[in-house]
Design an enzyme around this catalytic site. Structure first.
Site, PDB file in Angstrom:
ATOM      1  N   ARG A  54      41.710  52.970 -50.943  1.00 32.06           N
ATOM      2  CA  ARG A  54      41.139  54.274 -51.341  1.00 32.06           C
ATOM      3  C   ARG A  54      40.578  54.107 -52.741  1.00 32.06           C
ATOM      4  NH1 ARG A  54      43.426  60.395 -50.856  1.00 32.06           N
ATOM      5  NH2 ARG A  54      42.678  59.964 -48.736  1.00 32.06           N
ATOM      6  N   HIS A  58      34.910  59.278 -45.517  1.00 29.41           N
ATOM      7  CA  HIS A  58      36.372  59.327 -45.254  1.00 29.41           C
ATOM      8  C   HIS A  58      36.571  59.191 -43.733  1.00 29.41           C
ATOM      9  CE1 HIS A  58      40.501  59.996 -45.697  1.00 29.41           C
ATOM     10  NE2 HIS A  58      40.553  61.276 -45.988  1.00 29.41           N
ATOM     11  N   GLN A 112      39.881  60.110 -41.639  1.00 25.40           N
ATOM     12  CA  GLN A 112      40.104  61.539 -41.411  1.00 25.40           C
ATOM     13  C   GLN A 112      39.370  62.002 -40.154  1.00 25.40           C
ATOM     14  OE1 GLN A 112      42.074  63.772 -43.389  1.00 25.40           O
ATOM     15  NE2 GLN A 112      41.765  64.978 -41.541  1.00 25.40           N
ATOM     16  N   ASP A 131      36.225  72.006 -46.761  1.00 26.57           N
ATOM     17  CA  ASP A 131      36.946  71.065 -47.624  1.00 26.57           C
ATOM     18  C   ASP A 131      36.856  71.599 -49.052  1.00 26.57           C
ATOM     19  OD1 ASP A 131      38.211  68.765 -48.617  1.00 26.57           O
ATOM     20  OD2 ASP A 131      36.438  67.482 -48.455  1.00 26.57           O
ATOM     21  N   CYS A 147      40.695  69.031 -43.957  1.00 23.77           N
ATOM     22  CA  CYS A 147      41.391  67.744 -44.077  1.00 23.77           C
ATOM     23  C   CYS A 147      42.602  67.823 -44.996  1.00 23.77           C
ATOM     24  CB  CYS A 147      40.415  66.661 -44.531  1.00 23.77           C
ATOM     25  SG  CYS A 147      39.779  66.903 -46.198  1.00 23.77           S
ATOM     26  N   ARG A 176      46.695  62.216 -38.150  1.00 19.39           N
ATOM     27  CA  ARG A 176      46.329  61.063 -38.983  1.00 19.39           C
ATOM     28  C   ARG A 176      47.160  59.840 -38.571  1.00 19.39           C
ATOM     29  NH1 ARG A 176      43.832  61.643 -43.939  1.00 19.39           N
ATOM     30  NH2 ARG A 176      43.814  59.371 -43.860  1.00 19.39           N
TER      31      ARG A 176
HETATM   32  N1   CP Z   1      43.187  64.349 -46.055  1.00 21.13           N
HETATM   33  C1   CP Z   1      43.620  63.357 -46.846  1.00 21.13           C
HETATM   34  O1   CP Z   1      43.061  62.252 -46.871  1.00 21.13           O
HETATM   35  O2   CP Z   1      44.704  63.679 -47.592  1.00 21.13           O
HETATM   36  P1   CP Z   1      45.304  62.827 -48.794  1.00 21.13           P
HETATM   37  O3   CP Z   1      44.300  62.877 -49.919  1.00 21.13           O
HETATM   38  O4   CP Z   1      46.586  63.539 -49.146  1.00 21.13           O
HETATM   39  O5   CP Z   1      45.531  61.434 -48.339  1.00 21.13           O
HETATM   40  N1  NVA Z   2      36.600  65.592 -50.350  1.00 26.52           N
HETATM   41  C1  NVA Z   2      37.977  65.384 -50.715  1.00 26.52           C
HETATM   42  C2  NVA Z   2      38.780  64.897 -49.563  1.00 26.52           C
HETATM   43  C3  NVA Z   2      40.249  64.728 -49.847  1.00 26.52           C
HETATM   44  C4  NVA Z   2      41.008  64.167 -48.692  1.00 26.52           C
HETATM   45  C5  NVA Z   2      38.070  64.411 -51.883  1.00 26.52           C
HETATM   46  O1  NVA Z   2      37.356  63.396 -51.862  1.00 26.52           O
HETATM   47  O2  NVA Z   2      38.826  64.672 -52.811  1.00 26.52           O
END
Ligand code: CP
Ligand code: NVA
Length: 297
Positions: A98, A125, A128, A215, A255, A283
């Protein structure tokens, strides 16, 4: 050749993948495909769901997760990614990453000899989306829906656009001026057969939708823009009034993490249309299927 999962496009048949993941979830699968194997989880941004769902997924497949973050590994002290990729490849059988810039995960994949999984970048992402599509399939019985995206044209919006292209979906996005998704992805998805419309009017995008997604307005790394975004996204809160323009059996996905009173109201996320807890639980199931696929022949 090493399989990677940097984008939904890395899966040769996404529809089949989702169907199989839904079936696998309902079956008592006792095969431990990751027995004796390790998955590195490398975080340069915060996480709750991605962290725990990968840890539990790999554990249930017989393997173990090894977690690193930028503060406590040498990454934070400037060790090059290409070095980290080669070193982790010597110990582990997969690397979930990540990070912020998508180029960073491309570098990780380029120098890794084991599968690399995109656990979120600023651009995409895809993990997700596997869970989101599973949720739609389970709840609605079919992926053929009228999809709506409300809010920022961010990594999640871009991932929905990719899914629309790969699956030939109908997707209406409402994004304020200046917050459009990646328009190149939109064009590519249209060429593949998606029906995609863009508007600045949330009511127009949600009209007769059967699956509604939203989101956060400020993603990780955009915290300093929070106040400006609150103003720019006025009218985009998915509340009961906006939801009333959707189809009566529409479901709501998010998400998570969610900010009640900003992109979604408390009564909608806690209400009958919400499927966010099933979505979050999926997930783990989606990623179990992904982990099996990545090490399969
Ligand atoms: N939706 C998601 O990826 O959550 P986290 O940021 O908690 O991993
Ligand atoms: N768009 C959000 C998604 C979090 C899972 C971010 O990137 O923070």
């Amino acid at each position: 050749m090493t399989k990677h999962f940097l984008s939904l496009r890395d899966i040769p048949n996404l529809r089949e993948f989702i169907d199989d993941a839904v079936v696998a979830k309902t079956q008592e699968v006792t095969q431990k495909e990751w027995a004796g194997k390790s998955l590195a989880l490398v975080f340069e941004k915060s996480s709750t769901r991605t962290r725990v769902s990968f840890q539990t997924a790999v554990f249930e497949l017989g393997g173990q997760a090894v977690e690193l973050n930028s503060q406590t590994s040498q990454l934070g002290r400037g060790e090059p990614l290409k070095d980290t990729a080669r070193v982790l490849s010597g110990y582990c059988d997969g690397i979930m990453f990540r990070t912020s810039a998508h180029e960073r995960i491309e570098t990780m994949a380029q120098f890794s000899s084991v599968p690399v999984i995109n656990g979120l970048t600023d651009w995409l992402h895809p993990c997700q989306l596997l869970a989101d599509l599973m949720t739609v399939k389970e709840v609605k019985g079919s992926l053929e829906q009228k999809y709506c995206w409300l809010g920022d044209g961010n990594n999640m919006a871009n991932s929905w656009i990719n899914a629309a292209g790969l699956l030939g979906l109908d997707l209406s996005l409402a994004c304020p001026e200046g917050y459009l998704p990646d328009m190149e992805l939109v064009e590519q998805a249209r060429v593949l057969g998606a029906t995609i419309s863009l508007t600045e009017d949330p009511k127009q995008a949600i009209a007769s939708a059967t699956v509604i997604n939203t989101d956060v307005w400020a993603s990780m790394g955009q915290e300093q823009e929070k106040e400006k975004r609150k103003k720019d996204f006025q009218g985009y809160c998915l509340d009961r009034d906006l939801l009333s323009s959707a189809e009566s059996s529409a479901i709501v996905l998010h998400c998570l993490p969610a900010y009640r009173g900003l992109e979604i109201s408390d009564d909608v996320i806690e209400g009958d249309a919400s499927r966010v807890w099933k979505q979050a639980a999926n997930r783990k199931h989606a990623q179990k299927h992904l982990l099996r696929w990545l090490i399969s022949a």
